[in-house]
Design a protein around this motif. Sequence first.
Motif, PDB file in Angstrom:
ATOM      1  N   GLU A  64     -16.654 -51.749 -21.816  1.00 26.02           N
ATOM      2  CA  GLU A  64     -15.942 -52.740 -22.076  1.00 26.02           C
ATOM      3  C   GLU A  64     -15.237 -53.333 -20.831  1.00 26.02           C
ATOM      4  O   GLU A  64     -14.827 -52.512 -19.858  1.00 26.02           O
ATOM      5  CB  GLU A  64     -14.597 -52.062 -22.826  1.00 26.02           C
ATOM      6  CG  GLU A  64     -13.401 -53.063 -23.275  1.00 26.02           C
ATOM      7  CD  GLU A  64     -12.407 -52.214 -24.185  1.00 26.02           C
ATOM      8  OE1 GLU A  64     -12.755 -51.803 -25.253  1.00 26.02           O
ATOM      9  OE2 GLU A  64     -11.424 -51.922 -23.565  1.00 26.02           O
ATOM     10  N   ILE A  66     -12.010 -55.882 -19.467  1.00 27.94           N
ATOM     11  CA  ILE A  66     -10.870 -56.612 -19.872  1.00 27.94           C
ATOM     12  C   ILE A  66     -10.801 -58.017 -18.828  1.00 27.94           C
ATOM     13  O   ILE A  66     -10.813 -58.093 -17.686  1.00 27.94           O
ATOM     14  CB  ILE A  66      -9.432 -55.917 -19.486  1.00 27.94           C
ATOM     15  CG1 ILE A  66      -9.471 -54.510 -20.044  1.00 27.94           C
ATOM     16  CG2 ILE A  66      -8.212 -56.742 -19.759  1.00 27.94           C
ATOM     17  CD1 ILE A  66      -8.198 -53.473 -19.636  1.00 27.94           C
ATOM     18  N   GLN A  84     -10.301 -58.828 -30.735  1.00 31.35           N
ATOM     19  CA  GLN A  84     -10.742 -59.049 -29.328  1.00 31.35           C
ATOM     20  C   GLN A  84      -9.679 -59.002 -28.158  1.00 31.35           C
ATOM     21  O   GLN A  84      -9.876 -58.986 -27.213  1.00 31.35           O
ATOM     22  CB  GLN A  84     -11.423 -60.294 -29.396  1.00 31.35           C
ATOM     23  CG  GLN A  84     -12.537 -60.501 -30.318  1.00 31.35           C
ATOM     24  CD  GLN A  84     -13.640 -59.890 -30.408  1.00 31.35           C
ATOM     25  OE1 GLN A  84     -13.616 -58.838 -31.264  1.00 31.35           O
ATOM     26  NE2 GLN A  84     -14.642 -59.560 -29.458  1.00 31.35           N
ATOM     27  N   TRP A  86      -6.782 -56.927 -25.879  1.00 31.13           N
ATOM     28  CA  TRP A  86      -6.560 -55.682 -25.071  1.00 31.13           C
ATOM     29  C   TRP A  86      -5.208 -55.137 -25.962  1.00 31.13           C
ATOM     30  O   TRP A  86      -4.247 -56.032 -26.328  1.00 31.13           O
ATOM     31  CB  TRP A  86      -6.258 -56.041 -23.808  1.00 31.13           C
ATOM     32  CG  TRP A  86      -5.713 -54.993 -22.993  1.00 31.13           C
ATOM     33  CD1 TRP A  86      -6.294 -53.919 -22.560  1.00 31.13           C
ATOM     34  CD2 TRP A  86      -4.356 -55.023 -22.414  1.00 31.13           C
ATOM     35  NE1 TRP A  86      -5.430 -53.157 -21.764  1.00 31.13           N
ATOM     36  CE2 TRP A  86      -4.209 -53.851 -21.867  1.00 31.13           C
ATOM     37  CE3 TRP A  86      -3.217 -55.797 -22.303  1.00 31.13           C
ATOM     38  CZ2 TRP A  86      -2.891 -53.461 -20.951  1.00 31.13           C
ATOM     39  CZ3 TRP A  86      -2.178 -55.433 -22.121  1.00 31.13           C
ATOM     40  CH2 TRP A  86      -1.743 -54.279 -21.170  1.00 31.13           C
ATOM     41  N   THR A  87      -5.060 -53.847 -25.789  1.00 29.19           N
ATOM     42  CA  THR A  87      -4.027 -53.219 -26.385  1.00 29.19           C
ATOM     43  C   THR A  87      -3.408 -52.297 -25.262  1.00 29.19           C
ATOM     44  O   THR A  87      -4.334 -51.278 -24.993  1.00 29.19           O
ATOM     45  CB  THR A  87      -4.153 -52.385 -27.667  1.00 29.19           C
ATOM     46  OG1 THR A  87      -4.566 -53.473 -28.682  1.00 29.19           O
ATOM     47  CG2 THR A  87      -3.047 -51.681 -28.208  1.00 29.19           C
ATOM     48  N   ASN A  88      -2.209 -52.240 -25.038  1.00 30.94           N
ATOM     49  CA  ASN A  88      -1.680 -51.275 -24.053  1.00 30.94           C
ATOM     50  C   ASN A  88      -1.468 -49.922 -24.834  1.00 30.94           C
ATOM     51  O   ASN A  88      -0.419 -49.801 -25.361  1.00 30.94           O
ATOM     52  CB  ASN A  88      -0.621 -51.795 -23.357  1.00 30.94           C
ATOM     53  CG  ASN A  88       0.085 -50.939 -22.225  1.00 30.94           C
ATOM     54  OD1 ASN A  88      -0.590 -49.909 -21.994  1.00 30.94           O
ATOM     55  ND2 ASN A  88       1.219 -51.369 -21.599  1.00 30.94           N
ATOM     56  N   HIS A 109      -0.065 -56.345 -26.231  1.00 29.80           N
ATOM     57  CA  HIS A 109      -1.062 -56.853 -25.940  1.00 29.80           C
ATOM     58  C   HIS A 109      -1.121 -57.725 -24.539  1.00 29.80           C
ATOM     59  O   HIS A 109      -2.132 -58.627 -24.303  1.00 29.80           O
ATOM     60  CB  HIS A 109      -1.363 -57.866 -27.298  1.00 29.80           C
ATOM     61  CG  HIS A 109      -1.652 -57.225 -28.333  1.00 29.80           C
ATOM     62  ND1 HIS A 109      -2.639 -56.196 -28.554  1.00 29.80           N
ATOM     63  CD2 HIS A 109      -1.012 -57.158 -29.416  1.00 29.80           C
ATOM     64  CE1 HIS A 109      -2.674 -55.832 -29.568  1.00 29.80           C
ATOM     65  NE2 HIS A 109      -1.616 -56.153 -30.197  1.00 29.80           N
ATOM     66  N   LYS A 334     -12.195 -57.436 -23.860  1.00 29.91           N
ATOM     67  CA  LYS A 334     -11.068 -57.413 -24.397  1.00 29.91           C
ATOM     68  C   LYS A 334     -10.090 -58.379 -23.577  1.00 29.91           C
ATOM     69  O   LYS A 334      -9.912 -58.301 -22.477  1.00 29.91           O
ATOM     70  CB  LYS A 334     -10.389 -55.874 -24.412  1.00 29.91           C
ATOM     71  CG  LYS A 334     -11.077 -55.092 -25.257  1.00 29.91           C
ATOM     72  CD  LYS A 334     -11.103 -55.393 -26.844  1.00 29.91           C
ATOM     73  CE  LYS A 334     -11.528 -54.261 -27.796  1.00 29.91           C
ATOM     74  NZ  LYS A 334     -11.610 -54.998 -29.210  1.00 29.91           N
ATOM     75  N   MET A 336      -6.790 -60.290 -22.376  1.00 28.37           N
ATOM     76  CA  MET A 336      -5.452 -59.938 -22.120  1.00 28.37           C
ATOM     77  C   MET A 336      -4.426 -61.250 -21.864  1.00 28.37           C
ATOM     78  O   MET A 336      -4.836 -61.865 -20.808  1.00 28.37           O
ATOM     79  CB  MET A 336      -5.299 -59.023 -20.921  1.00 28.37           C
ATOM     80  CG  MET A 336      -3.730 -59.000 -20.288  1.00 28.37           C
ATOM     81  SD  MET A 336      -3.686 -57.947 -18.565  1.00 28.37           S
ATOM     82  CE  MET A 336      -4.527 -56.615 -18.993  1.00 28.37           C
ATOM     83  N   ASN A 361      -2.618 -53.676 -14.804  1.00 28.25           N
ATOM     84  CA  ASN A 361      -2.940 -53.252 -15.998  1.00 28.25           C
ATOM     85  C   ASN A 361      -4.587 -53.475 -16.355  1.00 28.25           C
ATOM     86  O   ASN A 361      -4.852 -53.348 -17.584  1.00 28.25           O
ATOM     87  CB  ASN A 361      -2.192 -54.103 -16.763  1.00 28.25           C
ATOM     88  CG  ASN A 361      -0.480 -53.790 -17.015  1.00 28.25           C
ATOM     89  OD1 ASN A 361       0.001 -52.650 -17.232  1.00 28.25           O
ATOM     90  ND2 ASN A 361       0.093 -54.647 -16.122  1.00 28.25           N
ATOM     91  N   ALA A 363      -7.299 -55.623 -15.646  1.00 30.49           N
ATOM     92  CA  ALA A 363      -8.140 -56.750 -15.671  1.00 30.49           C
ATOM     93  C   ALA A 363      -9.210 -56.865 -14.544  1.00 30.49           C
ATOM     94  O   ALA A 363      -8.585 -56.440 -13.489  1.00 30.49           O
ATOM     95  CB  ALA A 363      -7.347 -57.968 -15.870  1.00 30.49           C
TER      96      ALA A 363
END
Length: 558
Positions: A64, A66, A84, A86-88, A109, A334, A336, A361, A363
Amino acid sequence: IILLFAGCKSSKESVVSATLMIPKSNFTALELQTWYQKDYLTDSIPGISLDKWFKQNKKKSGREVIVAVIDTQVDINHEDLKDQFWTNQKEIPNNNIDDDNNGYVDDIHGWNFTSNKKGDYITWGNFESVRFIRQWDPLFKEKKEEQIKPEDIANYKEYQRAVKVNDKENIYYNRWLSGLNHSVSIFPLVKDTLKHFFPKEDYTYKQLDSLYKKHKLNDKTYRQRRESDDRDLGALIFYMMINMEDNESTLEALKGSQAELDSIVNKNLNKNFNDRIIIGDNPDVLEKGYGSGNVSITKKGLKNIQGHATKVTGIIAANRQNAIGVNGVAPNVKIMPLNISYSGDENDKDIAMAIYYAVDNGAKVINMSFGKEFSVHQQWVSDAFKYAEKHDVLLVHGSGNERFNVDENPYYPSDNSFDETPEVSANFINVGSTSARLDKTFVSAFSNYGKKNVDLFAPGEQIYTTTLGNTYKSDSGTSLAAPIVSGTAALIWSFYPNLTAIEIKQIIIDSGTTYNIEVTTPGTKDKLIAFSELSKSGKVLNVYNAMKLAEQRSKQKR
C-alpha cells in the motif's frame, strides 16, 4: 505517418526502437473513455501503456502507498472511491481529542484547511495578485523604482506585475458583469418578442440565426450589444443566440452566471474582501490545527466545491476491482484528502501546511493540481518542498492551463524561484498535457509548457473519471495530467519500495516516449515547434517503460 521512438534507459543499457505507424483517428465510445491508458505500438493510440503493463502482470500485487491529494473537498462517498481513502488509525473519530498528538483534532481521513469546526468553509477567495498588492501597497503604492531600496526591487517589480494583471482582470470581469446585468434586465423582453415568431418557445439556435439573417440585421459584436441598450429586433434575437451558445437560455441560468461574476468582481478581485474570516486564523503565521477534519462537507446553502478533487482522485485510485465506473492508475493506493482549494487562488499558508501534514502522516506522493501566477509567501512553500525532499516524498504538479511558457511567466507552486537561483528541491515533477491526436494538436491547446520548468507531458485532454454523485464524465486540464503521473509514481513505489523519490522522478522522466513530431505551440494560432522543445525531457509518460526501468534500478540496489 509518424516516426516514434520509445526509449527505456538504465545505467547499463539504452534500448531504442523505431517504427512507422499511422495513429488512430476514429475512436469508439469505450476507446474515448480509456484512450490515455492505451499503448501506441499495440493500439495506435498515444496513451501511457498502462493496460499493457497490467495485462502482463496480472498476478503481481504490491504494498500500500498513501497519496495525498491537495485540492478541493472531495466526494468521499462516491461508489468508485469510498473504499480508497486513507484512515488515520491512531485517531478516534468524533471525540474532539487529538488522540495521536499530531496537532489536528479528529483528522480521520485527512484535513480541511479551508473550513471551521461548524462546517462553514471558504467558497470564494482572493486572487493571489490581489493578496500581493494588499501585502505591498503600504510600501510600494504610487512609488517609482528609483524610490525603492535595492533589497526591495524584486518585490517591487512583482508588485508592478500584479497591478497590471489586476487592472486587466478588473476591466475584463467588470465589463462581462455589466453585460450580464443588462442581459438579465432585458431577458423578459427578449422572451416576449420571440413568442411572436415562436409561440411555443421551441426555437433552436439555427432557427434564430435564420431569422436574424432574414431581417438583414447589422452584425454588431456580442459585447457591443450587451453593453449598449440596443433593443431592436436584431439585438433581441442576437441576445438569445449568444445566451444559447453560453448555455444561458433561461433566466435562471443567466442569474446563476450573474451571481458567479458578481462574486469574482466583489470577492476574488476585491482588496477589502477577507476570505479568512470564516476560518478565524492569521494567514501570515504558519500554525497547526486551524480548519477541520471534515474533508467532504455537505451543507445546505454553501457552494459545492467537491468536483475537482473527485476527478483527480478517480484518476489515481478509482477501484480497479469492483467492475464499475473507471479504473484508477494504481491499485493498493489510499488517498489522503487535504482541502485547500476553492473559487479563487490557494493561500500559501494552506499549501505549506498541507505538505507538512502529508509528509508527517505517511504520504509518499503528493498531487498538486492547482496553480497561480503569484506567490505572497513563496519561501514557506519552498521550505515545505525541502521538508518533503528530506523525508523522501515526491511532489507532482500540473503545469497550468494558461497556454504560456512557464520559463518566462512565473507559475506557482514551483521548485523554481524565478530569480536565476538553482531549483529549490529535486523531488518536484511539473506536468504538461497531451491529447489523443498524434498531429500538430498533440499538445493540448490550453497547456503551459517550458523547456526548463516542465519536466514531461502526460494525457490531460478528455480524461474520463469520477464526478460528483456516483457519476462519470470526461474533462480536460493539466489538473488531470498530474494525477496520472502521481498514480504512476505510486504504482512504482508499490512494487519497488527500495527506490527513493528522486530515483522515481528520474525513472518516470527517463522512460517516457519521445514523439518526433512538430506541434502547435500553446497560446499561438499555428506556430509549429518540435514537441521535444516544450519540456525538459521532451517526452510523454510511459507506465510500461517506467515499471520495467524501475525493476532494473531496484535490482541494482539490492
